[in-house]
Design an enzyme around this catalytic site. Structure first.
Site, PDB file in Angstrom:
ATOM      1  N   MET A   8      51.207  61.106  -0.081  1.00 19.74           N
ATOM      2  CA  MET A   8      51.662  59.961   0.709  1.00 19.74           C
ATOM      3  C   MET A   8      52.288  60.361   2.044  1.00 19.74           C
ATOM      4  O   MET A   8      53.292  59.778   2.463  1.00 19.74           O
ATOM      5  CB  MET A   8      52.666  59.146  -0.119  1.00 19.74           C
ATOM      6  CG  MET A   8      52.114  58.653  -1.442  1.00 19.74           C
ATOM      7  SD  MET A   8      50.617  57.678  -1.234  1.00 19.74           S
ATOM      8  CE  MET A   8      51.345  56.157  -0.664  1.00 19.74           C
ATOM      9  N   ARG A   9      51.720  61.354   2.714  1.00 22.19           N
ATOM     10  CA  ARG A   9      52.261  61.768   4.004  1.00 22.19           C
ATOM     11  C   ARG A   9      51.134  61.982   5.001  1.00 22.19           C
ATOM     12  O   ARG A   9      50.050  62.415   4.605  1.00 22.19           O
ATOM     13  CB  ARG A   9      52.961  63.134   3.896  1.00 22.19           C
ATOM     14  CG  ARG A   9      54.221  63.055   3.231  1.00 22.19           C
ATOM     15  CD  ARG A   9      54.940  64.347   3.018  1.00 22.19           C
ATOM     16  NE  ARG A   9      56.100  63.947   2.263  1.00 22.19           N
ATOM     17  CZ  ARG A   9      57.202  63.485   2.797  1.00 22.19           C
ATOM     18  NH1 ARG A   9      57.357  63.460   4.103  1.00 22.19           N
ATOM     19  NH2 ARG A   9      58.176  63.045   2.046  1.00 22.19           N
ATOM     20  N   LEU A  10      51.455  61.738   6.258  1.00 20.37           N
ATOM     21  CA  LEU A  10      50.499  62.087   7.304  1.00 20.37           C
ATOM     22  C   LEU A  10      50.535  63.601   7.484  1.00 20.37           C
ATOM     23  O   LEU A  10      51.591  64.208   7.415  1.00 20.37           O
ATOM     24  CB  LEU A  10      50.896  61.417   8.612  1.00 20.37           C
ATOM     25  CG  LEU A  10      50.358  60.010   8.843  1.00 20.37           C
ATOM     26  CD1 LEU A  10      50.870  59.491  10.179  1.00 20.37           C
ATOM     27  CD2 LEU A  10      48.833  60.001   8.828  1.00 20.37           C
TER      28      LEU A  10
ATOM     29  N   HIS B 146      40.149  57.758   0.076  1.00 17.87           N
ATOM     30  CA  HIS B 146      40.789  56.492   0.443  1.00 17.87           C
ATOM     31  C   HIS B 146      40.094  55.355  -0.310  1.00 17.87           C
ATOM     32  O   HIS B 146      38.863  55.307  -0.350  1.00 17.87           O
ATOM     33  CB  HIS B 146      40.669  56.282   1.958  1.00 17.87           C
ATOM     34  CG  HIS B 146      41.388  55.045   2.413  1.00 17.87           C
ATOM     35  ND1 HIS B 146      42.761  54.982   2.457  1.00 17.87           N
ATOM     36  CD2 HIS B 146      40.928  53.837   2.799  1.00 17.87           C
ATOM     37  CE1 HIS B 146      43.116  53.772   2.865  1.00 17.87           C
ATOM     38  NE2 HIS B 146      42.025  53.054   3.086  1.00 17.87           N
TER      39      HIS B 146
ATOM     40  N   SER C   3      45.456  60.840 -11.006  1.00 23.19           N
ATOM     41  CA  SER C   3      44.201  60.626 -11.741  1.00 23.19           C
ATOM     42  C   SER C   3      43.019  61.289 -11.025  1.00 23.19           C
ATOM     43  O   SER C   3      42.083  61.766 -11.684  1.00 23.19           O
ATOM     44  CB  SER C   3      43.938  59.139 -11.978  1.00 23.19           C
ATOM     45  OG  SER C   3      43.548  58.494 -10.806  1.00 23.19           O
ATOM     46  N   ASN C   4      43.055  61.343  -9.699  1.00 24.01           N
ATOM     47  CA  ASN C   4      41.985  62.064  -8.993  1.00 24.01           C
ATOM     48  C   ASN C   4      42.065  63.561  -9.278  1.00 24.01           C
ATOM     49  O   ASN C   4      41.038  64.231  -9.434  1.00 24.01           O
ATOM     50  CB  ASN C   4      42.035  61.785  -7.488  1.00 24.01           C
ATOM     51  CG  ASN C   4      41.337  60.497  -7.131  1.00 24.01           C
ATOM     52  OD1 ASN C   4      40.111  60.415  -7.156  1.00 24.01           O
ATOM     53  ND2 ASN C   4      42.108  59.458  -6.835  1.00 24.01           N
TER      54      ASN C   4
HETATM   55  C1  GRF Z   1      44.002  56.660  -4.986  1.00 21.24           C
HETATM   56  O1  GRF Z   1      43.691  55.304  -5.017  1.00 21.24           O
HETATM   57  C2  GRF Z   1      43.545  57.270  -3.690  1.00 21.24           C
HETATM   58  O2  GRF Z   1      42.410  56.668  -3.158  1.00 21.24           O
HETATM   59  C3  GRF Z   1      44.717  57.030  -2.776  1.00 21.24           C
HETATM   60  O3  GRF Z   1      45.847  57.202  -3.597  1.00 21.24           O
HETATM   61  C4  GRF Z   1      45.500  56.920  -4.948  1.00 21.24           C
HETATM   62  C5  GRF Z   1      45.882  58.120  -5.736  1.00 21.24           C
HETATM   63  O4  GRF Z   1      45.693  57.922  -7.112  1.00 21.24           O
HETATM   64  N1  GRF Z   1      44.686  57.919  -1.641  1.00 21.24           N
HETATM   65  P1  GRF Z   1      45.844  59.131  -8.119  1.00 21.24           P
HETATM   66  O5  GRF Z   1      47.250  59.702  -7.897  1.00 21.24           O
HETATM   67  O6  GRF Z   1      44.779  60.136  -7.821  1.00 21.24           O
HETATM   68  O7  GRF Z   1      45.719  58.531  -9.474  1.00 21.24           O
END
Ligand code: GRF
Length: 213
Positions: free
Chosen positions: A98-100, A117, A21-22
């Site tokens: 989802m990775r460092l 975040h 979504s971002n």
């Molecule tokens: C968001 O809440 C962001 O802050 C976090 O992971 C989520 C990603 O959401 N890092 P999306 O995949 O952008 O919908």
């Protein structure tokens, strides 16, 4: 004090492991002409990430690189960096990645990897930040756009937006309210960079009124 980037149109790569979504909000900002950028490629470590489909439907190049096919993080990141460099990427945008991120990546894109975040850092780093905020009982949480360093959610902060926590909130309700603000501040932060207004000294980030200030 160092300017993060000179003013100009940004060539972005977005890295996403999930929903996207971002990513969508950033695309919307570009379409609405409030963000002077283009997304050259959407990269995912997860072949099933909805973000991949979202990018494809917008006609944006997608790339799935499977970290499990490499001997370790350095090998994986070298290939990732090669792919990004081949596309002349200015800035890497982590959006639910989802990775460092490790040394290989960060030294190739020093101060040029951003993350969002869902909490007011340095509170509630790591996973399930919204639940952490609820469990702790804060009255105000929010979201943070920051430069990525080797820690988890520890890099220099560019923008933050506060979001109230209501008595009736559960994790889903709070996450939704925070997400709305994420979608705003991520593209705002990117546009400030595109305008050459973001400077950094140590951990502190300064937003100038105009690039020459
Ligand atoms: C968001 O809440 C962001 O802050 C976090 O992971 C989520 C990603 O959401 N890092 P999306 O995949 O952008 O919908």
């Amino acid at each position: 004090m160092k300017q993060l980037m000179e003013a100009g149109h940004l060539k972005l790569a977005v890295l996403a492991s999930g929903r996207g979504s971002n990513f969508d909000a950033i695309c919307q900002g570009i379409d609405d002409k409030v963000l002077d950028a283009e997304i050259s490629v959407l990269v995912s470590d997860n072949p099933n990430a909805p973000a991949l489909k979202k990018a494809a439907s917008r006609g944006i190049e997608t790339l799935h690189i499977d970290p499990r096919e490499f001997s370790g993080r350095n090998a994986y990141e070298s290939v990732l960096v090669d792919e990004l460099k081949a596309r002349n990427i200015d800035l890497v945008v982590l959006a639910g990645y989802m990775r460092l991120v490790g040394k290989v990546f960060l030294s190739a894109f020093e101060n040029r990897v951003l993350n969002i975040h869902p909490a007011l850092l340095p509170s509630f780093q790591g996973l399930h930040a919204q639940k952490q905020a609820l469990d702790y009982g804060v009255r105000i949480s929010g979201c943070t756009v920051h430069i990525v360093d080797e820690g988890m959610d520890t890099g220099p902060i560019i923008l933050q937006k506060e979001v109230p926590v209501y008595d009736t909130d559960d994790e889903e309700a709070l996450s939704k309210r925070i997400l709305r603000e994420e979608h705003q501040i991520y593209r705002q932060a990117l546009q400030l960079i595109a305008e050459g207004r973001v400077w950094i000294e140590g951990r502190r980030v300064f937003i100038k009124n105009s690039p020459g200030d």
